[in-house]
Design a protein around this motif. Structure first.
Motif, PDB file in Angstrom:
ATOM      1  N   SER A  40       8.019   5.663  18.602  1.00  0.00           N
ATOM      2  CA  SER A  40       7.402   5.712  17.283  1.00  0.00           C
ATOM      3  C   SER A  40       6.839   4.337  16.934  1.00  0.00           C
ATOM      4  O   SER A  40       7.324   3.297  17.412  1.00  0.00           O
ATOM      5  CB  SER A  40       8.427   6.121  16.225  1.00  0.00           C
ATOM      6  OG  SER A  40       9.386   5.092  16.044  1.00  0.00           O
ATOM      7  N   ASN A  41       5.819   4.321  16.107  1.00  0.00           N
ATOM      8  CA  ASN A  41       5.214   3.054  15.694  1.00  0.00           C
ATOM      9  C   ASN A  41       6.233   2.163  14.993  1.00  0.00           C
ATOM     10  O   ASN A  41       6.216   0.934  15.155  1.00  0.00           O
ATOM     11  CB  ASN A  41       4.022   3.317  14.765  1.00  0.00           C
ATOM     12  CG  ASN A  41       2.848   3.941  15.494  1.00  0.00           C
ATOM     13  OD1 ASN A  41       2.707   3.755  16.705  1.00  0.00           O
ATOM     14  ND2 ASN A  41       2.023   4.678  14.776  1.00  0.00           N
ATOM     15  N   GLU A  42       7.124   2.772  14.230  1.00  0.00           N
ATOM     16  CA  GLU A  42       8.130   1.989  13.502  1.00  0.00           C
ATOM     17  C   GLU A  42       9.067   1.270  14.482  1.00  0.00           C
ATOM     18  O   GLU A  42       9.321   0.069  14.341  1.00  0.00           O
ATOM     19  CB  GLU A  42       8.937   2.905  12.580  1.00  0.00           C
ATOM     20  CG  GLU A  42      10.023   2.168  11.801  1.00  0.00           C
ATOM     21  CD  GLU A  42      10.868   3.100  10.952  1.00  0.00           C
ATOM     22  OE1 GLU A  42      11.740   2.601  10.213  1.00  0.00           O
ATOM     23  OE2 GLU A  42      10.667   4.335  11.039  1.00  0.00           O
ATOM     24  N   THR A  43       9.559   2.020  15.483  1.00  0.00           N
ATOM     25  CA  THR A  43      10.460   1.412  16.465  1.00  0.00           C
ATOM     26  C   THR A  43       9.739   0.351  17.280  1.00  0.00           C
ATOM     27  O   THR A  43      10.263  -0.747  17.511  1.00  0.00           O
ATOM     28  CB  THR A  43      11.027   2.489  17.409  1.00  0.00           C
ATOM     29  OG1 THR A  43      11.776   3.430  16.645  1.00  0.00           O
ATOM     30  CG2 THR A  43      11.930   1.879  18.465  1.00  0.00           C
ATOM     31  N   ASP A  45       7.155  -1.437  16.489  1.00  0.00           N
ATOM     32  CA  ASP A  45       6.863  -2.607  15.659  1.00  0.00           C
ATOM     33  C   ASP A  45       8.093  -3.502  15.532  1.00  0.00           C
ATOM     34  O   ASP A  45       8.007  -4.728  15.665  1.00  0.00           O
ATOM     35  CB  ASP A  45       6.392  -2.165  14.274  1.00  0.00           C
ATOM     36  CG  ASP A  45       6.029  -3.340  13.391  1.00  0.00           C
ATOM     37  OD1 ASP A  45       5.151  -4.137  13.785  1.00  0.00           O
ATOM     38  OD2 ASP A  45       6.642  -3.482  12.313  1.00  0.00           O
ATOM     39  N   LYS A  46       9.247  -2.905  15.315  1.00  0.00           N
ATOM     40  CA  LYS A  46      10.475  -3.683  15.187  1.00  0.00           C
ATOM     41  C   LYS A  46      10.831  -4.399  16.492  1.00  0.00           C
ATOM     42  O   LYS A  46      11.370  -5.508  16.490  1.00  0.00           O
ATOM     43  CB  LYS A  46      11.626  -2.786  14.764  1.00  0.00           C
ATOM     44  CG  LYS A  46      11.536  -2.290  13.333  1.00  0.00           C
ATOM     45  CD  LYS A  46      12.704  -1.359  13.015  1.00  0.00           C
ATOM     46  CE  LYS A  46      12.635  -0.861  11.572  1.00  0.00           C
ATOM     47  NZ  LYS A  46      13.736   0.088  11.260  1.00  0.00           N
ATOM     48  N   ARG A  49       7.639  -7.410  17.067  1.00  0.00           N
ATOM     49  CA  ARG A  49       6.985  -8.267  16.076  1.00  0.00           C
ATOM     50  C   ARG A  49       7.552  -9.684  16.012  1.00  0.00           C
ATOM     51  O   ARG A  49       6.939 -10.560  15.418  1.00  0.00           O
ATOM     52  CB  ARG A  49       7.078  -7.634  14.693  1.00  0.00           C
ATOM     53  CG  ARG A  49       8.485  -7.554  14.120  1.00  0.00           C
ATOM     54  CD  ARG A  49       8.495  -6.839  12.783  1.00  0.00           C
ATOM     55  NE  ARG A  49       9.857  -6.655  12.277  1.00  0.00           N
ATOM     56  CZ  ARG A  49      10.128  -5.975  11.189  1.00  0.00           C
ATOM     57  NH1 ARG A  49       9.146  -5.410  10.503  1.00  0.00           N
ATOM     58  NH2 ARG A  49      11.374  -5.846  10.771  1.00  0.00           N
TER      59      ARG A  49
END
Length: 505
Positions: A40-43, A45-46, A49
């Motif tokens: 997922s984009n959220e995972t 990104d974390k 980043r």
């Protein structure tokens, strides 16, 4: 070999990671492409980043992080998810690779000093496990493709022969698929093993993906009917199955899964032996990669596997039109392994690999006439396009004067003995580990005929020993190993000066 273009290992890794390339070698996430594509984009990104995403996750067993030596929380949850994914009784995380899982399985299932039927083309870790358990190997010999010089399947009849000759053997250990992707008939072999009350351990290090192909993109064997065939040992009757998820799926190198499949195996006993071999300082980065891989299979497994399967099928179809290129096939082949041969154009495997690297393609294995492209869940369609274009360019460049190049084909100048001849020529002395203490010497390989090896002489890859400790080194074995080294191969157990550790006379 030292690469002086780089200041240190870190510099090499950073430079390599930044290169534009098509990866057809381990690990299966292919430089993180599997994570970029399927998380997922959220995972994602974390994870990417900030530097803390790498450095901050390298921890020890702090409160809340759970403990691999006694998993009760987050780590136990990962194990339970893998048990569901593989549809088995119990799964264990391995952070010392498949090697420690195989050694634990042998220690748990074979009485000390007992006998175990093992495929002669097993990985060196199997022989290490037998060595540590002081167990005697009863060799089951695979069929051999003499043209390529690679091992094929171990037949049910061969397992039946071994168990008939050695009825007190406690277990059978097979590699399926083997390094080249050839699978054995695990279903029939399991029936034979269980009829005799024995345990079947399958080294499925190169087939961690098979369970998911069975579910989402079933194989149809070459030359067989159009009916899909099951391939995963977990569903074909094996008792213990070891999977190197890092080879083809999306986990970091050195991570793997051990699956307990039947009620015949006491999972608690297996776990005790496993704990004696696993590090007590496990890498949380490795375990996190196992968590991420489980997320991908749970949330995007069908799409990821079908995409992978479609890309491989498309590649094989288009590669069939390339002049001078032969792609290995076999009725029991895991077709995600692609063995390419252009010896008809006068190119040895080493030549072909060199030409591919010039064009940004990094392969898994080079030996004899062939190069292996090991595909994985992280390969993009563009990777296959790069490989196809490279092969077309090579075919165009070397297609002229084919007859003049025939003499240069691998084996034209030297023909190595077949593996069958090598294995049949090597005899065993039945020595124990204690016999090797303080009684060895280093001797040039060419002078080792008739000497008892104190080392495991292992071409790497694939990691299958030609000679094991306690075996008498034959003329055929020396010729084979010298030929392998001459063609650029590396043999573990032969030092930089070409010497082998042997028993003193």
């Amino acid at each position: 070999m030292n690469d002086r273009k780089h200041k240190n290992l870190t510099d090499f890794l950073l430079t390599h990671a930044a290169e534009e390339k098509a990866s057809f070698h381990m690990p299966g996430h292919k430089g993180g492409e599997a994570y970029r594509k399927w998380l997922s984009n959220e995972t994602l990104d974390k994870l990417t980043r900030a530097p803390e995403a790498l450095f901050g996750m390298d921890i020890t067993e702090i409160p809340g992080a759970d403990n691999l030596q006694k998993p009760e929380g987050l780590i136990r949850e990962i194990e339970e998810r893998y048990a569901r994914l593989y549809d088995v009784r119990r799964s264990f995380l391995l952070i010392n690779g498949s090697s420690c899982g195989l050694m634990a399985a042998i220690a748990a299932m074979v009485p000390r000093g007992g006998k175990c039927v093992v495929a002669r083309n097993s990985h060196r870790s199997v022989f290490n496990g037998l060595w540590l358990a002081a167990a005697e190997a009863v060799y089951a010999y695979p069929r051999i493709d003499e043209k390529l010089g690679i091992t094929l399947e171990v037949t049910p009849e061969e397992i039946e022969r071994c168990l008939d000759e050695e009825p007190d053997a406690a277990a059978v250990v097979l590699t399926s698929p083997n390094y080249y992707g050839v699978m054995s008939d695990i279903k029939r072999i399991a029936e034979i093993v269980h009829e005799r009350g024995k345990i079947l351990i399958v080294d499925q290090a190169h087939g961690a993906h098979l369970r998911f192909f069975d579910e989402y993109a079933p194989y149809v064997g070459a030359g067989m009917s159009s009916n899909p065939r099951a391939t995963a040992a977990e569903q074909l009757g094996a008792d213990i199955v070891i999977n190197s998820t890092h080879k083809t799926l999306a986990t970091f190198t050195q991570s793997a899964i051990a699956n307990i499949c039947s009620d015949t195996v006491d999972a608690d006993v297996f776990e005790e032996y496993l704990l004696s071999l696993e590090s007590t300082s496990p890498s949380y980065l490795l375990m996190t990669s196992l968590d991420l891989n489980a997320q991908i299979l749970e949330n995007n497994g069908r799409e990821a596997i079908q995409t992978w399967s479609d890309n491989v099928k498309r590649f094989r179809k288009e590669a069939g039109d390339i002049r001078g290129l032969e792609i290995f096939d076999h009725p029991l082949l895991d077709n995600t392994k692609i063995l390419m041969d252009m010896s008809g154009l006068g190119l040895s495997g080493a030549d072909l690999n060199s030409e591919l690297m010039k064009r940004g393609v990094y392969s898994e294995l080079t030996a004899g006439n062939y190069v292996m492209a090991l595909t994985g869940i992280g390969n993009r369609r563009g990777d296959y396009d790069i490989l196809l274009e490279a092969l077309r360019e090579i075919a165009d460049e070397f297609s002229g004067g084919m007859s003049e190049r025939e003499a240069l084909k691998y084996g034209g100048e030297h023909r190595m003995p077949s593996l069958a001849d090598v294995w049949s020529s090597v005899s065993r002395k039945g020595l124990n580990a204690s016999d090797f203490k303080g009684s060895t010497e280093l001797t040039p390989l060419s002078e080792c005929v008739g000497r008892v090896s104190a080392a495991m002489l292992t071409p790497y890859p694939p990691g299958t020993p030609i000679v094991c400790p306690g075996e008498v080194i034959s003329k055929e074995a020396v010729e084979w190993l010298n030929g392998f080294i001459k063609d650029g191969g590396d043999v573990l157990g032969v030092d930089g000066d070409g010497r082998v550790k042997v028993m003193m006379v």
